[in-house]
Design an enzyme around this catalytic site. Sequence first.
Site, PDB file in Angstrom:
ATOM      1  N   THR A  62       0.903  -1.165   0.123  1.00  0.00           N
ATOM      2  CA  THR A  62       0.001  -0.061   0.044  1.00  0.00           C
ATOM      3  C   THR A  62       0.914   1.292  -0.018  1.00  0.00           C
ATOM      4  O   THR A  62       0.325   2.139  -0.227  1.00  0.00           O
ATOM      5  CB  THR A  62      -1.077   0.029   1.172  1.00  0.00           C
ATOM      6  N   GLY A  93      -5.341   0.508   8.606  1.00  0.00           N
ATOM      7  CA  GLY A  93      -4.108   0.502   8.965  1.00  0.00           C
ATOM      8  C   GLY A  93      -3.355   1.894   9.046  1.00  0.00           C
ATOM      9  O   GLY A  93      -2.854   2.417  10.312  1.00  0.00           O
ATOM     10  N   GLU A 137      -9.341  -0.426   0.127  1.00  0.00           N
ATOM     11  CA  GLU A 137     -10.584  -1.524  -0.253  1.00  0.00           C
ATOM     12  C   GLU A 137     -11.763  -0.709  -1.317  1.00  0.00           C
ATOM     13  O   GLU A 137     -12.229  -1.526  -2.030  1.00  0.00           O
ATOM     14  CB  GLU A 137     -11.216  -2.130   0.985  1.00  0.00           C
TER      15      GLU A 137
END
Length: 713
Positions: free
Chosen positions: A473, A514, A670
């Site tokens: 990411t 996160g 997502e």
Amino acid sequence: MTTTTGTLTTAGSVGSAHVRVEGRAKVTGAARYAADLPFAELAHGWMVLSTVARGRVRSVESAPVLAMPGVLTVLHHGNAPRVDGDYVGTLGRPDPIVACFQDDHVPCAGWPVALVVAQTPEQAREAAEALAVQYDEESHDVAFYAGRPGTYTPENSPMLQAETLKGDMEAELAASAVVVDAEYTTPQEHHHALEPHAATARWEGGRLEVVDSNQGSMWVADELAKLFSLDPASVRVRSEHVGGGFGSKGVRPHQVCAVMAATVLHRPVRVVLTRRQMFTAVGYRSPTTQRVRLGADADGRLRALDHQAQNLTSRVHEFVEQSASIGRVMYDADAHHTVHRVVPLDVATPTWMRAPGEAPGSFALESALDELAEKCGVDPIVLRSRNEPVTGPVSGLPFSSRNVLACFREGARRFGWADRDPRPGLRREGRWLLGTGTAAATYPSGAAPSTAAVTAEADGTFTVRISAADIGTGARTALTLIAADALEVRPDRVRVRIADSDFGPAMIAGGSMGTRSWGWAVMTAVDELQDQLALGGDIPPEGITVRSDTSAAVAALAAKERHSFGAQFAEVAVDTSSGEVRVRRMLGIFAAGRIVNPLTAHSQFVGGMTWGISMALHEEAVRDQASGSHVSADLAGYHFAANADVPLVEADWVDDPDADDPVGIKGIGEIGIVGAAAAIANAVWHATGVRHRHLPIRPDRVLLSGSRDIASG
């Protein structure tokens, strides 16, 4: 090159494009992944998986295998170390598949039944393939379909609200001028990150050390400590570089097998999964059947919204794919009902997979919204704007920010939506029928308690230590920029160390929480460090270190609905001769809070949208009913979008400030896939006049769909 619309920027590093701080190491091969690190006396384990769908292991004929070259041991239910699988971990009770070799029970095909360990991986594989395992086979049932016997509504839990209900559903449907009542299905899908699951375990100085590919080193360390009844301080897990996870890289059998073998052999042991093993040993996205009923006035205002979702789970562990959750946030109605139901079968347990629930759920709900717009004669974007809620449709909570309509306005402008003729089946280029479609996207934006340590070094640099995970990411780079701005220094004066359980508790890389959780912990630590530095004095050789803990602070987030939003647009071409569907272009506009690094954020959005192409047109794992096993369990038989299938995919964002959020970050990992499949399916309807409610939209389904124009060419 995409441009950014109203991107939040600061005078510092956050908001400006930065290449990955570990990028050079990755492209030059210097970055070491879990299966790359060398260890003295390293042995290699190869898992043996069940070939029957249900039964018991009668015997493991290990003697001939132990005589083969290089073989060190064969572990199975008769000799493996005992573990405690009856614990409650970070995400609840573990899937029993991680309690390897504890009994002779085989609940599904692909269940671990043995581990062969040898001097080299080639020797281990040859011996594993030669190992004879005898079974007492029992009858099995793997058939999944809507409303089948045994389906039930699960109990509520902290992670699941199984059912919500308000209003009189049947009365509102009866009073509606327009009704949509349709069933949608999505198939079983698999993660298959670029880097397969791999772990190396060893005992060093009385501590268990595991080098692993995971989404949370502290998470895995805690689970292993519970499984093996160890003092948590005696377990260390590191996972510096990870080649993708998508929800599958938690605690899995390969780590447990590696620890077992290292314990028995008193030497390092590495276990790497094959692609075929990944089809059963690490979870997958469950297939779903979803019934959506929408009732509306003639102008498209919703009176009733009923979303009933069903998924399969294993007989040994319950997992709920929360596909009906998306309507609880997106659209209000006088009567509103959502429910999740599951049916246990003789299969491996599903798990979280990128945008769990929202990805399949958005296909059903956003397709149904498109059908409603068609019946009402209302533009799909106008219909959505007429059903825009003021507060959470189910929770009643205010939204921290909700800019979904801004995404649709900007997307419509850039996509050329105003020029669209809403009538289906009219645009043609030779043998190709052309169509466009749109869909909304949303994904929760939460945060979890995390700790971080920031050290002011004597040489004027700063070191950040946090048990974050960068699964591709760009989290390591984002945290560098966040820390640099908080410290008011250049990024090259900040070193971020991650993915080591010794750094303390931190949120996993999952749930799109996160970076937000870790960034909050880093900023809190920096604030406390600056208070100490303001007192003056020289920095000692060991530096000055401050550790933060955000446990108390994140609780305040529950007072509002916090979500990212987006609008997906797609143009497709459908071949009237072959039934092939090609996506010609896609555009996604998102409202996702403060964008830390536009370069990696753009990559995350585009990656999710590309996966949406796979979801809509290609991905489908097929299970043989007779054997209970997968058909073509490899990346040749399991299709996904290749380079030629991916057109121009553009992603961008609008301003999405959250005034009362100290971090301002929302998850973006997502939401890119949410709504993408629906936008493509809606575009296929616009091209052909035929609605496809079952994914993937394969050529044979297009040809058999009843379109006279396609059938005749």
